[in-house]
Write a protein that holds these residues in place. Structure first.
Motif, PDB file in Angstrom:
ATOM      1  N   ASP A 191       0.827  -1.208   0.000  1.00 26.80           N
ATOM      2  CA  ASP A 191       0.000   0.000   0.000  1.00 26.80           C
ATOM      3  C   ASP A 191       0.862   1.258   0.000  1.00 26.80           C
ATOM      4  OD1 ASP A 191      -2.260  -1.589   0.022  1.00 26.80           O
ATOM      5  OD2 ASP A 191      -2.635  -1.348   2.179  1.00 26.80           O
ATOM      6  N   ALA A 192       1.891   1.291   0.846  1.00 25.65           N
ATOM      7  CA  ALA A 192       2.746   2.470   0.921  1.00 25.65           C
ATOM      8  C   ALA A 192       3.516   2.688  -0.375  1.00 25.65           C
ATOM      9  CB  ALA A 192       3.711   2.342   2.103  1.00 25.65           C
ATOM     10  N   LEU A 193       3.884   1.593  -1.047  1.00 29.88           N
ATOM     11  CA  LEU A 193       4.625   1.670  -2.305  1.00 29.88           C
ATOM     12  C   LEU A 193       3.692   1.881  -3.499  1.00 29.88           C
ATOM     13  CD1 LEU A 193       7.506   1.386  -3.538  1.00 29.88           C
ATOM     14  CD2 LEU A 193       7.062  -1.080  -3.733  1.00 29.88           C
ATOM     15  N   GLU A 194       2.378   1.714  -3.272  1.00 30.48           N
ATOM     16  CA  GLU A 194       1.387   1.729  -4.352  1.00 30.48           C
ATOM     17  C   GLU A 194       1.755   0.692  -5.407  1.00 30.48           C
ATOM     18  OE1 GLU A 194       1.161   5.770  -5.692  1.00 30.48           O
ATOM     19  OE2 GLU A 194       0.079   6.432  -3.903  1.00 30.48           O
ATOM     20  N   PHE A 195       2.056  -0.491  -4.915  1.00 28.76           N
ATOM     21  CA  PHE A 195       2.537  -1.605  -5.742  1.00 28.76           C
ATOM     22  C   PHE A 195       1.342  -2.417  -6.192  1.00 28.76           C
ATOM     23  CE2 PHE A 195       4.731  -5.827  -6.108  1.00 28.76           C
ATOM     24  CZ  PHE A 195       5.717  -5.450  -7.000  1.00 28.76           C
ATOM     25  N   ARG A 196       1.156  -2.526  -7.494  1.00 25.23           N
ATOM     26  CA  ARG A 196      -0.048  -3.152  -8.030  1.00 25.23           C
ATOM     27  C   ARG A 196       0.117  -4.639  -8.319  1.00 25.23           C
ATOM     28  NH1 ARG A 196      -4.531  -1.732  -7.038  1.00 25.23           N
ATOM     29  NH2 ARG A 196      -5.321  -2.687  -8.944  1.00 25.23           N
ATOM     30  N   ALA A 197       1.273  -5.050  -8.833  1.00 27.03           N
ATOM     31  CA  ALA A 197       1.434  -6.448  -9.233  1.00 27.03           C
ATOM     32  C   ALA A 197       2.900  -6.822  -9.224  1.00 27.03           C
ATOM     33  CB  ALA A 197       0.845  -6.684 -10.625  1.00 27.03           C
ATOM     34  N   GLY A 198       3.181  -8.025  -8.737  1.00 24.78           N
ATOM     35  CA  GLY A 198       4.556  -8.508  -8.747  1.00 24.78           C
ATOM     36  C   GLY A 198       4.929  -9.188  -7.444  1.00 24.78           C
ATOM     37  N   TYR A 199       6.207  -9.280  -7.226  1.00 27.75           N
ATOM     38  CA  TYR A 199       6.785 -10.011  -6.103  1.00 27.75           C
ATOM     39  C   TYR A 199       7.454  -9.000  -5.183  1.00 27.75           C
ATOM     40  CZ  TYR A 199       9.263 -14.078  -3.991  1.00 27.75           C
ATOM     41  OH  TYR A 199       9.745 -15.053  -3.148  1.00 27.75           O
ATOM     42  N   LEU A 200       7.096  -9.010  -3.912  1.00 30.76           N
ATOM     43  CA  LEU A 200       7.741  -8.175  -2.900  1.00 30.76           C
ATOM     44  C   LEU A 200       8.654  -9.040  -2.039  1.00 30.76           C
ATOM     45  CD1 LEU A 200       4.939  -5.816  -1.510  1.00 30.76           C
ATOM     46  CD2 LEU A 200       6.896  -5.170  -2.931  1.00 30.76           C
ATOM     47  N   HIS A 201       9.807  -8.472  -1.691  1.00 28.25           N
ATOM     48  CA  HIS A 201      10.751  -9.160  -0.815  1.00 28.25           C
ATOM     49  C   HIS A 201      11.206  -8.181   0.259  1.00 28.25           C
ATOM     50  CE1 HIS A 201      14.037 -11.521   0.685  1.00 28.25           C
ATOM     51  NE2 HIS A 201      14.922 -10.595   0.348  1.00 28.25           N
TER      52      HIS A 201
END
Length: 411
Positions: free
Chosen positions: A258-268
């Motif tokens: 949410d803070a990164l406004e990350f829509r799709a992919g892999y977070l590490h």
């Protein structure tokens, strides 16, 4: 989102060639995804099977490279990708700037900054309401000492932008002179001093689809990554589903997304549990986890993690059908400088209790000169057990049996 590959009806993914070779091979072998490869000119990773790959030049305007890329696709008769995946940490700024110019899904410059700059990550964690170690930017040994005088020795000193713990040090007063030399020899580099967290280090990975974390996976490090640079066991162990999580991994990952406004992919991400039970964030990245960590997660749950990762990059909801409940860890095998005169065979290692797979990257006759980095190794094995404690014991047994003899290298 634009349409999939025009010739086959399948989605076409532009994939950056990276050290995540297992993932690259998986994507190339997928019958339901067409793949085009992108190789930054600064990369040292070879393109698999001599396949065509667009060579992305640094220092050239992104719009110019995008136009050249479209001509390259047309000249080879390749489908035009509609999706993009960059697993390479070092290539993040260059690759995503190019993807934007090429009309592909991409991270914005701000997202790249937040996901690669260790000073910016503190801003991200604060926005996400997640605690992080105290820190300050430093330019001299005097400032390092001032920070340590306030928060106590040891402290961690590292570049603001780096990976695999390169040029990262756990510093006490006796090491201050060496740090002073490092800072003065790299005036172009920005540095950060960070409070050293005494406790257990963990890895957190998550799959994100349409802004929502589909699931998260936590691994424990038998020893902190910085200690592995001095010879401690270099491994991560995915917790079994039956083991209690030290934090709610899915909730933490959603806050980061949410803070990164990350829509799709892999977070590490990496975090610590202090000896007092405190939870402290370390770092995060918008890419696949390092080395064989994603494979460990998949083996632990009995599903194809690499398939799930590829799916989120082509905007498919990943199929998370778990068939196993165990702990699986990834152990990096020791390496040291010299010419290899003897090394354990893979057959010997896979015959040991709990070892389910592995690979050697060194052989008799090879000349080894490993960097001071957390990914330095002579190979790896995956080890399974009913819980992370059993896996750790089995990893210790592997290390006690592993042979690596090297002859001294003369100048």
């Amino acid at each position: 989102m634009s349409a999939p590959g025009p010739r086959s009806g399948r989605p076409t993914l532009l994939l950056v060639v990276s050290r995540r070779r297992r993932f690259t091979r998986h994507v190339l072998d997928r019958p339901d995804i067409d793949t085009v490869l992108l190789r930054p000119e600064t990369s040292t990773v070879e393109v698999p099977d001599g396949r065509p790959a667009f060579r992305l030049r640094a220092g050239v305007p992104a719009d110019e490279e995008a136009a050249r890329y479209r001509r390259w696709l047309s000249g080879l008769g390749l489908p035009r990708p509609a999706f993009f995946c960059n697993p390479d940490e070092a290539a993040q700024p260059l690759a995503h700037r190019f993807a934007a110019a090429a009309g592909l899904p991409h991270l914005s410059p701000r997202q790249v900054w937040l996901a690669t700059d260790k000073l910016a990550m503190k801003e991200l964690f604060a926005a996400a309401g997640l605690p992080a170690a105290r820190f300050r930017a430093v330019t001299s040994a005097t400032e390092v000492k001032e920070f340590a005088d306030r928060y106590g020795w040891p402290i961690v000193v590292k570049p603001a932008v780096s990976g695999s713990a390169v040029d990262t040090w756990k510093v006490d007063a006796d090491r201050l002179a060496a740090v002073d030399l490092a800072l003065r020899s790299r005036p172009d580099q920005r540095w950060i001093a960070e409070e050293y967290v005494r406790g257990t280090e963990h890895q957190l990975c998550a799959l994100v689809h349409e802004g929502q974390v589909q699931d998260a996976y936590i691994a424990v490090n038998p020893a902190p990554v910085l200690d592995t640079l001095d010879g401690a066991m270099n491994a991560d162990i995915t917790l079994a589903p039956s083991e209690p999580e030290p934090v709610n991994g899915r909730a933490v990952a959603q806050r980061i997304a949410d803070a990164l406004e990350f829509r799709a992919g892999y977070l590490h991400a990496e975090f610590f549990i202090g000896h007092d039970g405190s939870f402290v964030m370390g770092e995060m990245a918008a890419r696949l986890g390092g080395a064989e960590l994603p494979t460990s997660h998949g083996l632990s749950r009995g599903f194809d993690m690499l398939a799930a990762a590829a799916d989120v990059y082509v905007e498919r909801r990943p199929a998370l059908a778990y068939t196993r409940e165990r702990s699986v860890g990834h152990l990096l095998l020791p390496v040291r400088r010299g010419i290899v005169s003897d090394i354990s065979s893979l057959a010997e290692l896979t015959a040991l209790p709990g070892v389910v797979s592995g690979a050697l990257t060194a052989a008799v006759g090879d000349r080894l000169d490993p960097p001071r980095a957390s990914n330095a190794s002579s190979g790896h094995v995956h080890v399974e057990g009913e819980n992370s404690g059993v896996v750790r014991e089995r990893m210790a047994e592997v290390l006690s049996r592993f042979r690596l003899q090297v002859a001294e290298v003369h100048p």
